[in-house]
Design an enzyme around this catalytic site. Structure first.
Site, PDB file in Angstrom:
ATOM      1  N   TYR A  56      42.101  88.441 136.054  1.00 44.86           N
ATOM      2  CA  TYR A  56      41.488  89.762 136.044  1.00 44.86           C
ATOM      3  C   TYR A  56      40.140  89.684 136.771  1.00 44.86           C
ATOM      4  O   TYR A  56      39.084  89.544 136.160  1.00 44.86           O
ATOM      5  CB  TYR A  56      41.260  90.265 134.614  1.00 44.86           C
ATOM      6  CG  TYR A  56      42.503  90.412 133.767  1.00 44.86           C
ATOM      7  CD1 TYR A  56      43.778  90.415 134.332  1.00 44.86           C
ATOM      8  CD2 TYR A  56      42.410  90.540 132.390  1.00 44.86           C
ATOM      9  CE1 TYR A  56      44.903  90.547 133.543  1.00 44.86           C
ATOM     10  CE2 TYR A  56      43.535  90.685 131.597  1.00 44.86           C
ATOM     11  CZ  TYR A  56      44.779  90.678 132.175  1.00 44.86           C
ATOM     12  OH  TYR A  56      45.903  90.806 131.385  1.00 44.86           O
ATOM     13  N   GLN A 176      52.948  86.881 124.896  1.00 47.49           N
ATOM     14  CA  GLN A 176      52.374  88.179 125.247  1.00 47.49           C
ATOM     15  C   GLN A 176      53.339  88.880 126.220  1.00 47.49           C
ATOM     16  O   GLN A 176      53.311  88.634 127.420  1.00 47.49           O
ATOM     17  CB  GLN A 176      50.999  88.026 125.884  1.00 47.49           C
ATOM     18  CG  GLN A 176      50.331  89.368 126.175  1.00 47.49           C
ATOM     19  CD  GLN A 176      48.955  89.252 126.795  1.00 47.49           C
ATOM     20  OE1 GLN A 176      48.572  90.070 127.622  1.00 47.49           O
ATOM     21  NE2 GLN A 176      48.191  88.241 126.410  1.00 47.49           N
ATOM     22  N   ARG A 228      48.419 101.483 140.073  1.00 48.50           N
ATOM     23  CA  ARG A 228      49.414 102.527 139.826  1.00 48.50           C
ATOM     24  C   ARG A 228      49.636 103.420 141.042  1.00 48.50           C
ATOM     25  O   ARG A 228      50.674 104.079 141.153  1.00 48.50           O
ATOM     26  CB  ARG A 228      49.002 103.371 138.621  1.00 48.50           C
ATOM     27  CG  ARG A 228      49.035 102.615 137.304  1.00 48.50           C
ATOM     28  CD  ARG A 228      48.454 103.405 136.153  1.00 48.50           C
ATOM     29  NE  ARG A 228      47.030 103.653 136.347  1.00 48.50           N
ATOM     30  CZ  ARG A 228      46.272 104.320 135.487  1.00 48.50           C
ATOM     31  NH1 ARG A 228      46.793 104.825 134.372  1.00 48.50           N
ATOM     32  NH2 ARG A 228      44.984 104.488 135.720  1.00 48.50           N
ATOM     33  N   GLY A 280      43.388  98.461 125.988  1.00 44.32           N
ATOM     34  CA  GLY A 280      42.224  98.365 126.863  1.00 44.32           C
ATOM     35  C   GLY A 280      41.643  99.733 127.123  1.00 44.32           C
ATOM     36  O   GLY A 280      42.377 100.716 127.273  1.00 44.32           O
TER      37      GLY A 280
END
Length: 327
Positions: A56, A176, A228, A280
């Site tokens: 990230y 996860q 996105r 988040g």
């Protein structure tokens, strides 16, 4: 907030985990002060579980989390559970999977430095790497546990066969996976495997990457640096079809005096194989609203009604490293 035990790891964590993927740059620009306030707000409402990743922003997200949690990490370390992930490497404009012993060791050291901690509570392999044998990765992580650099080992985005193969070669405490109303494939084999083998499960994307916030519209335009913007899940007929389902879910939630994100989180946590859901946000107010999900109990009849609503949805595949934009 009551704590749950994260599978065989024994870690006592809040069932809502604060995730920092949005703070690495892949979701567009953001206000760092607001993000830090959101993380500190999470602590104020009882969240003790925080998830990040080397990938990230390659240290950006981990450093911001370290800044926000500085007081806890310095004087209250045992009360905070910090999870991070490794095994991705930037190669030019691409993200590549690399869970080789050399890169895993470099990643752990880089994450320790960025987080400012002596040991990482939970270190997870971010994605399965087809070019590195599981024996090599698992063996290296076992050595890092023995060295005291990491306390527990997990993986992310692994299927049931990969979980079983990885566990043959070293410790495996958690998984996860992606899981939300529009992405349910793990219900068939992955979640049953985890339940049978006491693998702790912390799911990501429970709000379907924004779909289940109720804030998106067919006219929504994503920033060019938001992943996105190039995803088929958020364009065209798939997007329009799922937005219609979201409208029905929103009405279902409103009829029960619930916000849609609260319903979506409660639905995820209703699965007995799921220990925690990662949420988040860059806005402290949003988190305060959604944590109420831990107190919502959906009846079998309500879960069946939700299944009926979801019958009209299109599957949301979500991102992969290879599909992420340059950062």
């Amino acid at each position: 907030m009551d704590k749950v035990t994260l599978g065989r790891s024994g870690l006592k964590v809040s069932p809502i985990c604060f995730g920092t993927w949005e703070l690495g740059g892949e979701w567009g620009a953001f206000d760092e002060k607001a993000a830090i306030a959101a993380i500190r707000g999470a602590r104020d409402i009882g969240i003790n579980f925080f998830d990040t990743a080397q990938g990230y922003g390659f240290g950006a997200s981990e450093r911001l989390l370290s800044t926000a949690l500085a007081d806890d990490l310095r004087s209250n370390r045992d009360d905070v559970v910090v999870a991070t992930k490794g095994g991705l490497r930037r190669e030019g404009d691409r993200l590549v999977r690399d869970a080789s012993p050399e890169w895993i060791r470099k990643g752990v050291d880089a994450s320790l430095d960025a987080l400012g901690v002596d040991a990482i509570d939970l270190y997870q392999v971010h994605w399965p790497d087809p070019n590195t044998p599981f024996a090599d990765t698992a063996g290296t992580l076992a050595e890092l546990v023995a060295e005291g650099k990491i306390r527990h080992v997990g993986v992310s985005n692994f299927d049931a066969g990969q979980l079983e193969a990885f566990a043959e070669h070293g410790p495996l405490d958690t998984l996860q996976p992606p899981y939300h109303m529009f992405r349910r494939a793990i219900e068939d084999a992955v979640l049953p495997y985890c339940r049978t083998n006491d693998i702790g499960v912390l799911v990501y994307g429970p709000l379907a990457h924004g779909l289940l916030t109720g804030a998106l519209r067919a006219s929504t335009v994503f920033a060019a640096d938001d992943w996105r913007s190039g995803s088929p899940d958020f364009t065209g007929e798939t997007f329009r079809r799922n937005l219609a389902v979201v409208d029905h879910l929103q009405q279902f939630a409103a009829d029960r005096d619930l916000l849609l994100p609260v319903l979506a989180l409660a639905w995820v946590l209703a699965n007995p194989a799921v220990d925690a859901a990662i949420v988040g946000t860059r806005n402290p107010a949003h988190l305060a609203d959604t944590v109420n999900a831990v107190d919502v109990r959906l009846s079998p009849e309500e879960l069946a009604e939700i299944d009926g609503i979801l019958a009209g949805s299109a599957p949301v595949r979500g991102p992969s490293p290879e599909g992420m934009p340059p950062n």
